[in-house]
Scaffold this motif. Structure first.
Motif, PDB file in Angstrom:
ATOM      1  N   PRO A  50     -15.863 -15.459  -1.334  1.00  0.00           N
ATOM      2  CA  PRO A  50     -16.381 -16.129  -2.534  1.00  0.00           C
ATOM      3  C   PRO A  50     -15.282 -16.677  -3.439  1.00  0.00           C
ATOM      4  O   PRO A  50     -14.144 -16.218  -3.392  1.00  0.00           O
ATOM      5  CB  PRO A  50     -17.144 -15.013  -3.245  1.00  0.00           C
ATOM      6  CG  PRO A  50     -16.441 -13.765  -2.835  1.00  0.00           C
ATOM      7  CD  PRO A  50     -15.976 -14.011  -1.422  1.00  0.00           C
ATOM      8  N   ARG A  51     -15.672 -17.638  -4.265  1.00  0.00           N
ATOM      9  CA  ARG A  51     -14.775 -18.137  -5.313  1.00  0.00           C
ATOM     10  C   ARG A  51     -14.577 -17.031  -6.341  1.00  0.00           C
ATOM     11  O   ARG A  51     -15.372 -16.086  -6.436  1.00  0.00           O
ATOM     12  CB  ARG A  51     -15.409 -19.345  -6.011  1.00  0.00           C
ATOM     13  CG  ARG A  51     -15.607 -20.555  -5.152  1.00  0.00           C
ATOM     14  CD  ARG A  51     -16.165 -21.724  -5.971  1.00  0.00           C
ATOM     15  NE  ARG A  51     -17.054 -21.309  -7.048  1.00  0.00           N
ATOM     16  CZ  ARG A  51     -18.354 -21.578  -7.096  1.00  0.00           C
ATOM     17  NH1 ARG A  51     -18.950 -22.269  -6.145  1.00  0.00           N
ATOM     18  NH2 ARG A  51     -19.078 -21.173  -8.110  1.00  0.00           N
ATOM     19  N   LEU A  52     -13.534 -17.162  -7.133  1.00  0.00           N
ATOM     20  CA  LEU A  52     -13.205 -16.136  -8.123  1.00  0.00           C
ATOM     21  C   LEU A  52     -14.334 -15.921  -9.129  1.00  0.00           C
ATOM     22  O   LEU A  52     -14.637 -14.773  -9.487  1.00  0.00           O
ATOM     23  CB  LEU A  52     -11.900 -16.485  -8.846  1.00  0.00           C
ATOM     24  CG  LEU A  52     -11.383 -15.442  -9.823  1.00  0.00           C
ATOM     25  CD1 LEU A  52     -11.219 -14.084  -9.146  1.00  0.00           C
ATOM     26  CD2 LEU A  52     -10.086 -15.895 -10.435  1.00  0.00           C
ATOM     27  N   ASP A  53     -14.991 -16.972  -9.573  1.00  0.00           N
ATOM     28  CA  ASP A  53     -16.087 -16.798 -10.531  1.00  0.00           C
ATOM     29  C   ASP A  53     -17.232 -15.992  -9.927  1.00  0.00           C
ATOM     30  O   ASP A  53     -17.885 -15.217 -10.617  1.00  0.00           O
ATOM     31  CB  ASP A  53     -16.573 -18.141 -11.081  1.00  0.00           C
ATOM     32  CG  ASP A  53     -17.166 -19.054 -10.026  1.00  0.00           C
ATOM     33  OD1 ASP A  53     -16.581 -19.180  -8.929  1.00  0.00           O
ATOM     34  OD2 ASP A  53     -18.215 -19.676 -10.298  1.00  0.00           O
ATOM     35  N   VAL A  54     -17.440 -16.131  -8.626  1.00  0.00           N
ATOM     36  CA  VAL A  54     -18.487 -15.371  -7.944  1.00  0.00           C
ATOM     37  C   VAL A  54     -18.058 -13.906  -7.801  1.00  0.00           C
ATOM     38  O   VAL A  54     -18.876 -12.995  -7.960  1.00  0.00           O
ATOM     39  CB  VAL A  54     -18.825 -16.003  -6.573  1.00  0.00           C
ATOM     40  CG1 VAL A  54     -19.807 -15.144  -5.794  1.00  0.00           C
ATOM     41  CG2 VAL A  54     -19.379 -17.412  -6.772  1.00  0.00           C
ATOM     42  N   VAL A  55     -16.773 -13.675  -7.537  1.00  0.00           N
ATOM     43  CA  VAL A  55     -16.263 -12.301  -7.468  1.00  0.00           C
ATOM     44  C   VAL A  55     -16.518 -11.597  -8.801  1.00  0.00           C
ATOM     45  O   VAL A  55     -16.949 -10.440  -8.828  1.00  0.00           O
ATOM     46  CB  VAL A  55     -14.756 -12.273  -7.106  1.00  0.00           C
ATOM     47  CG1 VAL A  55     -14.206 -10.859  -7.199  1.00  0.00           C
ATOM     48  CG2 VAL A  55     -14.514 -12.849  -5.719  1.00  0.00           C
ATOM     49  N   VAL A  56     -16.290 -12.285  -9.899  1.00  0.00           N
ATOM     50  CA  VAL A  56     -16.523 -11.708 -11.220  1.00  0.00           C
ATOM     51  C   VAL A  56     -18.005 -11.361 -11.398  1.00  0.00           C
ATOM     52  O   VAL A  56     -18.346 -10.262 -11.856  1.00  0.00           O
ATOM     53  CB  VAL A  56     -16.034 -12.658 -12.345  1.00  0.00           C
ATOM     54  CG1 VAL A  56     -16.456 -12.155 -13.715  1.00  0.00           C
ATOM     55  CG2 VAL A  56     -14.525 -12.823 -12.268  1.00  0.00           C
ATOM     56  N   LYS A  57     -18.900 -12.261 -11.021  1.00  0.00           N
ATOM     57  CA  LYS A  57     -20.341 -11.994 -11.112  1.00  0.00           C
ATOM     58  C   LYS A  57     -20.734 -10.778 -10.277  1.00  0.00           C
ATOM     59  O   LYS A  57     -21.524  -9.945 -10.704  1.00  0.00           O
ATOM     60  CB  LYS A  57     -21.145 -13.194 -10.598  1.00  0.00           C
ATOM     61  CG  LYS A  57     -21.261 -14.346 -11.515  1.00  0.00           C
ATOM     62  CD  LYS A  57     -22.173 -15.361 -10.843  1.00  0.00           C
ATOM     63  CE  LYS A  57     -22.275 -16.638 -11.589  1.00  0.00           C
ATOM     64  NZ  LYS A  57     -23.182 -17.583 -10.920  1.00  0.00           N
ATOM     65  N   LEU A  58     -20.187 -10.711  -9.060  1.00  0.00           N
ATOM     66  CA  LEU A  58     -20.507  -9.590  -8.175  1.00  0.00           C
ATOM     67  C   LEU A  58     -20.013  -8.270  -8.757  1.00  0.00           C
ATOM     68  O   LEU A  58     -20.721  -7.264  -8.719  1.00  0.00           O
ATOM     69  CB  LEU A  58     -19.918  -9.829  -6.784  1.00  0.00           C
ATOM     70  CG  LEU A  58     -20.559 -10.959  -5.983  1.00  0.00           C
ATOM     71  CD1 LEU A  58     -19.696 -11.312  -4.771  1.00  0.00           C
ATOM     72  CD2 LEU A  58     -21.967 -10.578  -5.551  1.00  0.00           C
ATOM     73  N   ALA A  59     -18.795  -8.279  -9.280  1.00  0.00           N
ATOM     74  CA  ALA A  59     -18.239  -7.067  -9.883  1.00  0.00           C
ATOM     75  C   ALA A  59     -19.104  -6.600 -11.052  1.00  0.00           C
ATOM     76  O   ALA A  59     -19.385  -5.407 -11.191  1.00  0.00           O
ATOM     77  CB  ALA A  59     -16.800  -7.306 -10.328  1.00  0.00           C
ATOM     78  N   GLU A  60     -19.537  -7.526 -11.878  1.00  0.00           N
ATOM     79  CA  GLU A  60     -20.397  -7.168 -13.009  1.00  0.00           C
ATOM     80  C   GLU A  60     -21.723  -6.595 -12.517  1.00  0.00           C
ATOM     81  O   GLU A  60     -22.228  -5.615 -13.068  1.00  0.00           O
ATOM     82  CB  GLU A  60     -20.652  -8.392 -13.889  1.00  0.00           C
ATOM     83  CG  GLU A  60     -19.426  -8.824 -14.669  1.00  0.00           C
ATOM     84  CD  GLU A  60     -19.613 -10.135 -15.414  1.00  0.00           C
ATOM     85  OE1 GLU A  60     -20.653 -10.816 -15.246  1.00  0.00           O
ATOM     86  OE2 GLU A  60     -18.692 -10.495 -16.173  1.00  0.00           O
ATOM     87  N   ALA A  61     -22.272  -7.177 -11.475  1.00  0.00           N
ATOM     88  CA  ALA A  61     -23.573  -6.736 -10.957  1.00  0.00           C
ATOM     89  C   ALA A  61     -23.516  -5.324 -10.381  1.00  0.00           C
ATOM     90  O   ALA A  61     -24.476  -4.556 -10.517  1.00  0.00           O
ATOM     91  CB  ALA A  61     -24.083  -7.721  -9.913  1.00  0.00           C
ATOM     92  N   VAL A  62     -22.409  -4.963  -9.744  1.00  0.00           N
ATOM     93  CA  VAL A  62     -22.286  -3.622  -9.151  1.00  0.00           C
ATOM     94  C   VAL A  62     -21.529  -2.665 -10.076  1.00  0.00           C
ATOM     95  O   VAL A  62     -21.272  -1.518  -9.708  1.00  0.00           O
ATOM     96  CB  VAL A  62     -21.658  -3.648  -7.737  1.00  0.00           C
ATOM     97  CG1 VAL A  62     -22.557  -4.356  -6.762  1.00  0.00           C
ATOM     98  CG2 VAL A  62     -20.269  -4.262  -7.744  1.00  0.00           C
TER      99      VAL A  62
END
Length: 74
Positions: A50-62
């Protein structure tokens, strides 16, 4: 079939583990991160990075730090 990238593979392992800690299904994670379940599955299988912005979203979600999803990636 193309060869999987070691970075994608490690990220996928980290994401799957973090999703397990958060006790979320792929569908639940996808909904919380505003993604498709198909994308979560591809990330976890190491088929896509994933792109970095998606990594951030995923980290927040988990509920982990971004560095936790990037653990072991050099």
């Amino acid at each position: 079939m193309s060869e999987r990238n070691p970075i994608s593979i490690q990220f996928g392992r980290n994401l799957a583990e973090a999703r397990g800690w958060a006790d979320l299904t792929q569908a639940q994670l996808a909904e919380q991160a505003s993604l498709r379940q198909f994308d979560i599955a591809r990330f976890e299988r190491g088929m896509r990075c994933p792109r970095l912005d998606v990594v951030v979203k995923l980290a927040e979600a988990v509920e982990v730090h971004v560095r936790d999803l990037l653990f072991g990636i050099e």
